[in-house]
Scaffold this motif. Structure first.
Motif, mmCIF file in Angstrom:
data_model
loop_
_atom_site.group_PDB
_atom_site.id
_atom_site.type_symbol
_atom_site.label_atom_id
_atom_site.label_comp_id
_atom_site.label_asym_id
_atom_site.label_seq_id
_atom_site.Cartn_x
_atom_site.Cartn_y
_atom_site.Cartn_z
ATOM 1 N N THR A 58 -3.792 -29.477 -19.856
ATOM 2 C CA THR A 58 -4.266 -30.707 -20.491
ATOM 3 C C THR A 58 -5.707 -30.595 -20.986
ATOM 4 O OG1 THR A 58 -4.936 -31.665 -18.382
ATOM 5 C CG2 THR A 58 -2.690 -32.133 -19.128
ATOM 6 N N GLN A 59 -6.488 -29.675 -20.413
ATOM 7 C CA GLN A 59 -7.845 -29.478 -20.921
ATOM 8 C C GLN A 59 -7.829 -29.091 -22.395
ATOM 9 O OE1 GLN A 59 -10.373 -26.916 -18.569
ATOM 10 N NE2 GLN A 59 -9.277 -27.482 -16.698
ATOM 11 N N PHE A 60 -6.819 -28.330 -22.788
ATOM 12 C CA PHE A 60 -6.727 -27.852 -24.171
ATOM 13 C C PHE A 60 -6.158 -28.919 -25.095
ATOM 14 C CE2 PHE A 60 -6.543 -24.220 -21.335
ATOM 15 C CZ PHE A 60 -7.613 -23.480 -21.808
ATOM 16 N N THR A 61 -5.157 -29.669 -24.639
ATOM 17 C CA THR A 61 -4.587 -30.713 -25.496
ATOM 18 C C THR A 61 -5.613 -31.816 -25.754
ATOM 19 O OG1 THR A 61 -3.578 -31.808 -23.582
ATOM 20 C CG2 THR A 61 -2.203 -30.267 -24.816
ATOM 21 N N LYS A 62 -6.471 -32.062 -24.779
ATOM 22 C CA LYS A 62 -7.497 -33.092 -24.959
ATOM 23 C C LYS A 62 -8.529 -32.678 -26.008
ATOM 24 C CE LYS A 62 -6.915 -35.167 -20.470
ATOM 25 N NZ LYS A 62 -7.376 -35.272 -19.104
ATOM 26 N N LEU A 63 -8.737 -31.382 -26.194
ATOM 27 C CA LEU A 63 -9.690 -30.916 -27.203
ATOM 28 C C LEU A 63 -9.315 -31.392 -28.600
ATOM 29 C CD1 LEU A 63 -10.266 -27.212 -26.087
ATOM 30 C CD2 LEU A 63 -11.897 -29.115 -25.916
ATOM 31 N N VAL A 64 -8.026 -31.517 -28.847
ATOM 32 C CA VAL A 64 -7.554 -31.949 -30.173
ATOM 33 C C VAL A 64 -6.964 -33.357 -30.110
ATOM 34 C CG1 VAL A 64 -7.230 -29.636 -31.121
ATOM 35 C CG2 VAL A 64 -5.376 -30.715 -29.831
ATOM 36 N N ARG A 65 -7.351 -34.080 -29.077
ATOM 37 C CA ARG A 65 -6.974 -35.484 -28.897
ATOM 38 C C ARG A 65 -5.464 -35.714 -28.901
ATOM 39 N NH1 ARG A 65 -11.456 -35.387 -32.202
ATOM 40 N NH2 ARG A 65 -13.302 -36.337 -31.337
ATOM 41 N N GLN A 66 -4.736 -34.811 -28.257
ATOM 42 C CA GLN A 66 -3.289 -34.977 -28.109
ATOM 43 C C GLN A 66 -2.990 -35.505 -26.718
ATOM 44 O OE1 GLN A 66 -1.310 -31.268 -28.782
ATOM 45 N NE2 GLN A 66 -1.239 -31.554 -30.973
ATOM 46 N N GLY A 67 -1.926 -36.282 -26.641
ATOM 47 C CA GLY A 67 -1.461 -36.726 -25.338
ATOM 48 C C GLY A 67 -0.741 -35.580 -24.642
ATOM 49 N N ASP A 68 -0.581 -35.716 -23.361
ATOM 50 C CA ASP A 68 0.126 -34.699 -22.590
ATOM 51 C C ASP A 68 1.625 -34.845 -22.810
ATOM 52 O OD1 ASP A 68 -2.347 -33.999 -21.609
ATOM 53 O OD2 ASP A 68 -2.141 -35.211 -19.807
ATOM 54 N N ALA A 69 2.300 -33.745 -23.042
ATOM 55 C CA ALA A 69 3.755 -33.761 -23.165
ATOM 56 C C ALA A 69 4.341 -33.909 -21.772
ATOM 57 C CB ALA A 69 4.252 -32.485 -23.821
ATOM 58 N N PRO A 70 5.266 -34.831 -21.607
ATOM 59 C CA PRO A 70 5.864 -34.970 -20.270
ATOM 60 C C PRO A 70 6.724 -33.766 -19.932
ATOM 61 C CG PRO A 70 7.014 -36.352 -21.853
ATOM 62 C CD PRO A 70 5.825 -35.747 -22.569
ATOM 63 N N LYS A 71 6.874 -33.512 -18.638
ATOM 64 C CA LYS A 71 7.730 -32.423 -18.191
ATOM 65 C C LYS A 71 9.119 -32.614 -18.801
ATOM 66 C CE LYS A 71 9.699 -30.216 -14.198
ATOM 67 N NZ LYS A 71 9.721 -30.074 -12.771
ATOM 68 N N GLY A 72 9.687 -31.526 -19.278
ATOM 69 C CA GLY A 72 11.014 -31.568 -19.881
ATOM 70 C C GLY A 72 10.999 -31.787 -21.376
ATOM 71 N N ALA A 73 9.843 -32.071 -21.954
ATOM 72 C CA ALA A 73 9.755 -32.236 -23.402
ATOM 73 C C ALA A 73 9.573 -30.865 -24.029
ATOM 74 C CB ALA A 73 8.575 -33.139 -23.769
ATOM 75 N N SER A 74 10.454 -30.513 -24.945
ATOM 76 C CA SER A 74 10.343 -29.219 -25.621
ATOM 77 C C SER A 74 9.594 -29.402 -26.925
ATOM 78 C CB SER A 74 11.733 -28.627 -25.900
ATOM 79 O OG SER A 74 12.322 -28.207 -24.707
ATOM 80 N N GLU A 75 8.423 -28.781 -27.002
ATOM 81 C CA GLU A 75 7.636 -28.844 -28.220
ATOM 82 C C GLU A 75 7.931 -27.660 -29.114
ATOM 83 O OE1 GLU A 75 3.808 -29.121 -26.387
ATOM 84 O OE2 GLU A 75 3.830 -31.287 -26.562
ATOM 85 N N CYS A 76 8.662 -26.701 -28.587
ATOM 86 C CA CYS A 76 9.049 -25.541 -29.373
ATOM 87 C C CYS A 76 10.286 -24.924 -28.746
ATOM 88 C CB CYS A 76 7.922 -24.511 -29.462
ATOM 89 S SG CYS A 76 7.543 -23.712 -27.892
ATOM 90 N N ILE A 77 10.917 -24.037 -29.453
ATOM 91 C CA ILE A 77 12.026 -23.257 -28.922
ATOM 92 C C ILE A 77 11.566 -21.812 -28.895
ATOM 93 C CG2 ILE A 77 14.397 -22.465 -29.268
ATOM 94 C CD1 ILE A 77 14.882 -25.113 -30.778
ATOM 95 N N LEU A 78 11.646 -21.190 -27.742
ATOM 96 C CA LEU A 78 11.296 -19.783 -27.606
ATOM 97 C C LEU A 78 12.578 -18.988 -27.779
ATOM 98 C CD1 LEU A 78 9.096 -20.338 -24.470
ATOM 99 C CD2 LEU A 78 8.275 -19.910 -26.784
ATOM 100 N N SER A 79 12.591 -18.091 -28.752
ATOM 101 C CA SER A 79 13.817 -17.343 -29.053
ATOM 102 C C SER A 79 13.682 -15.882 -28.673
ATOM 103 C CB SER A 79 14.150 -17.443 -30.535
ATOM 104 O OG SER A 79 14.403 -18.775 -30.890
#
Length: 134
Positions: A58-79
């Protein structure tokens, strides 16, 4: 040309996540030092996967003023591009045995033979075989 060198994923339990990536997906990892907040897994081809405690991420997401993604939220797919259909099935089986949530058996898709699993923190992985990609 831009190239991805590192993927960083937030996790809730570092030791549990390392066990999943080591035992389920066959990725090497050093033992976690007591009190460590992250670990870097060196992967073939110069790519690095960093697992970091969610509280530190969360230290990094706060740098760009983003909220924290809740556990289980997929922001990407790793292939992962497998060498065969059998490798897709084998990796899905290993990932499930190591605590991953397998989304059923792999199946033929328009883009190849694919199966999906979420790691213990809900990050979505696609295991894909397509003869044009190997």
């Amino acid at each position: 040309m831009t190239r991805i060198h590192c993927v960083t994923l937030p996790v809730d339990d570092l030791k549990r996540s390392i066990a999943f990536y080591r035992n389920g997906l066959g990725m090497g990892a050093e033992e976690v030092e007591e009190g460590a907040d992250h670990v870097a897994l060196e992967l073939p081809g110069g790519l690095c996967l960093v697992l970091i405690l969610r509280s530190e991420f969360t230290q990094f997401t706060k740098l760009v003023r983003q909220g924290d993604a809740p556990k289980g939220a997929s922001e990407c797919i790793l292939s992962f591009f497998a060498a065969s259909r059998e490798e897709v099935d084998a990796v899905l089986q290993s990932a499930g045995a190591a605590g991953g949530a397998v989304a059923g058996p792999a199946a033929d898709k328009p883009w190849g033979y694919a199966g999906y699993v979420a790691d213990p923190d809900g990050h979505l992985w696609e295991f894909l075989w397509n003869p044009r990609l190997t």
